[in-house]
Design a protein around this motif. Sequence first.
Motif, short mmCIF file in Angstrom:
data_model
loop_
_atom_site.label_atom_id
_atom_site.label_comp_id
_atom_site.label_asym_id
_atom_site.label_seq_id
_atom_site.Cartn_x
_atom_site.Cartn_y
_atom_site.Cartn_z
N VAL A 26 69.74 30.72 52.06
CA VAL A 26 70.35 32.03 52.31
C VAL A 26 69.36 32.91 53.06
CG1 VAL A 26 71.82 31.85 50.27
CG2 VAL A 26 69.65 33.06 50.11
N VAL A 27 69.89 33.71 53.98
CA VAL A 27 69.08 34.61 54.80
C VAL A 27 69.68 36.00 54.71
CG1 VAL A 27 68.23 35.13 57.11
CG2 VAL A 27 68.46 32.75 56.38
N PRO A 28 68.94 37.01 54.22
CA PRO A 28 69.48 38.37 54.17
C PRO A 28 69.74 38.90 55.57
CG PRO A 28 67.15 38.35 53.58
CD PRO A 28 67.57 36.93 53.69
N ALA A 29 70.93 39.44 55.80
CA ALA A 29 71.31 39.94 57.11
C ALA A 29 71.05 41.43 57.26
CB ALA A 29 72.79 39.65 57.38
N ALA A 30 70.47 42.07 56.22
CA ALA A 30 70.16 43.49 56.26
C ALA A 30 68.66 43.69 56.33
CB ALA A 30 70.72 44.19 55.02
N GLU A 31 68.23 44.83 56.87
CA GLU A 31 66.80 45.11 57.01
C GLU A 31 66.20 45.54 55.68
OE1 GLU A 31 66.66 48.13 59.96
OE2 GLU A 31 67.09 46.77 61.64
N GLY A 32 64.93 45.18 55.48
CA GLY A 32 64.21 45.62 54.30
C GLY A 32 64.28 44.68 53.11
N PHE A 33 64.91 43.52 53.27
CA PHE A 33 65.04 42.58 52.15
C PHE A 33 64.47 41.22 52.53
CE2 PHE A 33 68.20 45.83 51.50
CZ PHE A 33 68.17 46.07 50.14
N GLU A 34 63.41 41.22 53.34
CA GLU A 34 62.83 39.96 53.83
C GLU A 34 62.30 39.09 52.69
OE1 GLU A 34 62.14 42.96 54.98
OE2 GLU A 34 63.07 42.89 56.97
N GLU A 35 61.91 39.71 51.57
CA GLU A 35 61.39 38.92 50.44
C GLU A 35 62.46 38.03 49.81
OE1 GLU A 35 59.11 42.82 50.67
OE2 GLU A 35 61.23 42.24 50.55
N LEU A 36 63.73 38.28 50.14
CA LEU A 36 64.82 37.55 49.49
C LEU A 36 65.31 36.35 50.31
CD1 LEU A 36 66.95 40.50 48.07
CD2 LEU A 36 65.04 39.29 47.04
N ILE A 37 64.64 36.00 51.39
CA ILE A 37 65.04 34.81 52.13
C ILE A 37 64.85 33.57 51.25
CG2 ILE A 37 62.77 34.44 53.21
CD1 ILE A 37 64.34 33.55 55.73
N ASN A 38 65.82 32.68 51.28
CA ASN A 38 65.82 31.47 50.47
C ASN A 38 65.93 31.79 48.98
OD1 ASN A 38 65.89 28.74 50.02
ND2 ASN A 38 63.68 28.43 50.18
N TYR A 39 66.55 32.92 48.64
CA TYR A 39 66.76 33.27 47.24
C TYR A 39 67.93 32.43 46.70
CZ TYR A 39 67.67 36.04 43.05
OH TYR A 39 67.86 36.45 41.74
N PRO A 40 67.75 31.73 45.59
CA PRO A 40 68.81 30.86 45.08
C PRO A 40 69.93 31.65 44.39
CG PRO A 40 66.89 30.75 43.63
CD PRO A 40 66.50 31.61 44.80
N LEU A 41 71.06 31.79 45.06
CA LEU A 41 72.20 32.47 44.46
C LEU A 41 72.84 31.58 43.40
CD1 LEU A 41 73.90 33.98 47.66
CD2 LEU A 41 72.06 34.93 46.26
N PRO A 42 73.46 32.18 42.39
CA PRO A 42 74.11 31.35 41.35
C PRO A 42 75.19 30.45 41.93
CG PRO A 42 73.94 33.65 40.67
CD PRO A 42 73.56 33.61 42.11
N ALA A 43 75.34 29.27 41.34
CA ALA A 43 76.33 28.31 41.83
C ALA A 43 77.75 28.75 41.48
CB ALA A 43 76.06 26.93 41.22
N LYS A 44 77.89 29.52 40.42
CA LYS A 44 79.23 29.95 40.00
C LYS A 44 79.32 31.47 39.99
CE LYS A 44 80.05 25.93 37.04
NZ LYS A 44 80.39 25.47 35.67
N GLY A 45 80.55 31.95 40.04
CA GLY A 45 80.79 33.39 39.88
C GLY A 45 81.21 34.13 41.13
N ARG A 46 81.08 33.53 42.31
CA ARG A 46 81.45 34.29 43.51
C ARG A 46 82.96 34.23 43.72
NH1 ARG A 46 79.21 31.04 48.82
NH2 ARG A 46 80.01 28.96 48.31
N ARG A 47 83.44 35.22 44.41
CA ARG A 47 84.87 35.34 44.71
C ARG A 47 85.04 35.87 46.13
NH1 ARG A 47 85.99 40.15 40.41
NH2 ARG A 47 85.18 38.51 39.07
N TYR A 48 86.24 35.89 46.60
CA TYR A 48 86.47 36.39 47.95
C TYR A 48 86.21 37.88 48.01
CZ TYR A 48 88.29 31.91 49.35
OH TYR A 48 88.39 30.57 49.64
N PHE A 49 85.69 38.31 49.16
CA PHE A 49 85.25 39.69 49.33
C PHE A 49 86.41 40.66 49.21
CE2 PHE A 49 84.43 43.33 52.14
CZ PHE A 49 83.31 43.85 51.52
#
Length: 316
Positions: free
Chosen positions: A111-134
């Motif tokens: 994963v790559v953050p598309a917003a500025e100021g969150f460079e530390e979160l590149i390759n942050y492991p998002l949870p495998a479950k729980g996401r839904r459509y926007f």
Amino acid sequence: MRVKCPNCGAAFEAEGEGIVKCPYCGFRIKLGEARDFMYPLKVQNPRHLLMSFIRLQSISPNDVDSKARILDQRLFYVPFYVFFVEAEGSAHHGYVGAEGSGRVEFMNYIVVPAAEGFEELINYPLPAKGRRYFERDEIKGELLEKRMDVEDARRAAVAAVRESLKKEARRYYHWSGVDVSLRTKSAELEGLVYYPIWRVIYKYGFFTCRAYVDGVDGRIPYAEFPISGVKRFVNLALSAILLLTGAFVGKILMGHGVTAPLGSLGTALIGAYPSLKKSLRIKGRASEHKMLDEVKEEIMPEEEAFRFIKRLFRSL
């Protein structure tokens, strides 16, 4: 039609249009629509989680929880590009030549953050479950807009894979310098995910620190914290002991020529440098999902310095 589940990556056959259910993980998929997802907010108050994590750091002050003052605490929905990267190559010792080369492979999500100021979160492991459509109506914080295009994000994802393989090669081969020749087979965009991240800015004494708290499961992706004055004094004392020990041994070896005492002092300087560097640092950094350089240095306990002194005396 052939459908690839955006949640678990499994491929299966589906008929018709509308919503289908993945037979492997149960994720509901809207066929023919944009691949924008979100995670619902679950962590309402990040302060306690953050302070508990900072107290666990061996170099943080014991009273950070009671004396830290929150200056700003804001919830952002950060957009992340999700890529599935498949790459292979070779790792070799040093940056010139291919001495001791070994094969490396990578096949996973990045994963790559598309917003500025969150460079530390590149390759942050998002949870495998729980996401839904926007759904914009479900956003409870500040929704950040994309500031990076897909191609720049893809290059950043490949670069993150390369760095990850270099760190893995260092651990596996125990090499001091590692370079990786990487061939990317594919870096396919899987979608865009809006993820809740708390940004907390707090003050402890004269120090202002920044930290992120995961709004879904409470992990700490990145945190700055003040380093205990006691810990810095211990490191300063250790460096002084090592230097004095080197000078004492050098004086004993004066009768064996100039090179012996110079070698002793040089060895003492090398041994004292890590402790001296840590004594001059006033802020540390830590993360729950990756090993930062400062934390890696702290894994070596103070006993290592005393073992160095014993080895020095044994060599006499």
